[in-house]
Design an enzyme around this catalytic site. Sequence first.
Site, PDB file in Angstrom:
ATOM      1  N   LYS A 199      10.585  -1.090  16.695  1.00 50.37           N
ATOM      2  CA  LYS A 199      10.880   0.732  17.094  1.00 50.37           C
ATOM      3  C   LYS A 199      10.178   0.610  18.845  1.00 50.37           C
ATOM      4  CE  LYS A 199      11.822   3.867  13.831  1.00 50.37           C
ATOM      5  NZ  LYS A 199      11.438   4.788  13.096  1.00 50.37           N
ATOM      6  N   HIS A 229      12.949  -3.130   5.070  1.00 44.62           N
ATOM      7  CA  HIS A 229      12.461  -1.837   4.799  1.00 44.62           C
ATOM      8  C   HIS A 229      13.861  -1.011   4.665  1.00 44.62           C
ATOM      9  CE1 HIS A 229      11.186  -1.275   8.876  1.00 44.62           C
ATOM     10  NE2 HIS A 229      11.269   0.156   8.544  1.00 44.62           N
TER      11      HIS A 229
HETATM   12 FE   LIG Z   1      11.955   1.965  10.249  1.00 41.53          FE
END
Ligand SMILES: [Fe+2]
Length: 237
Positions: free
Chosen positions: A103, A152
Amino acid sequence: MSLRAQLMRTEREASARQHQLERYAADLREIFKQERSRAQELRDSYKATVRALSNAVEARDAYTGKHAERVTAYGIALARAAGLDIDSLPGIEFGFLLHDVGKVAVPDAVLFKPSSLSDDEFALIATHPVIGSEILRDVDFLGAGRLVVRHHHERWDGRGYPDRLSGDDIPLAARVFAVADALDALTTDRPYRRATHFSRARDEIRSHAGSQFDPMVVAAFETIPDRRFAELRDAVA
Ligand SMILES: [Fe+2]
């Protein structure tokens, strides 16, 4: 030399050899102890490095503060319940901590957008597992943890991302993580909704067994009582 003298000499030699062997054994034990303590130091420093990186990722987001620590604690408990030998695979814990490291490549304006996302914005966020696994590609000590980072957001039914894996093709640690991640997401406040109780979160997760989540992992999750998750959450806070 008399027989008696020969016997005494043989006995002395045997006793000397035994003492020497005992010294070797003691030396080996000492070396083993030192090696073990060095391995522990190395593992502690890996852990400190991984935590520093994880904290750096989390520091951007005031809302999810400590999400990585909580989800890691839930993930470890769940992994054990699902029969995953997490103690001999320390990289998995690191993968839990670093799941969202990708991210860093998503701009704040998209990551923290309070309103719904456009298709392009969602596509940008959906790159984070691939970017994360690229960032960690050469970090060998993460081992299977890198698979957690990449997978994930896969779903049991194959409708997840980035590789649209389904069923057992999704690494078990990533299937475990998906449940732990959902549990934390549901039981913490978010800008768009309040936290729910563990019991409500459990109902929600159960209703997605076989679609979003691996039914075997959900069954393992059901063996852990709400109060255990509450303890794990409170230990992090
Ligand atoms: Fe994630």
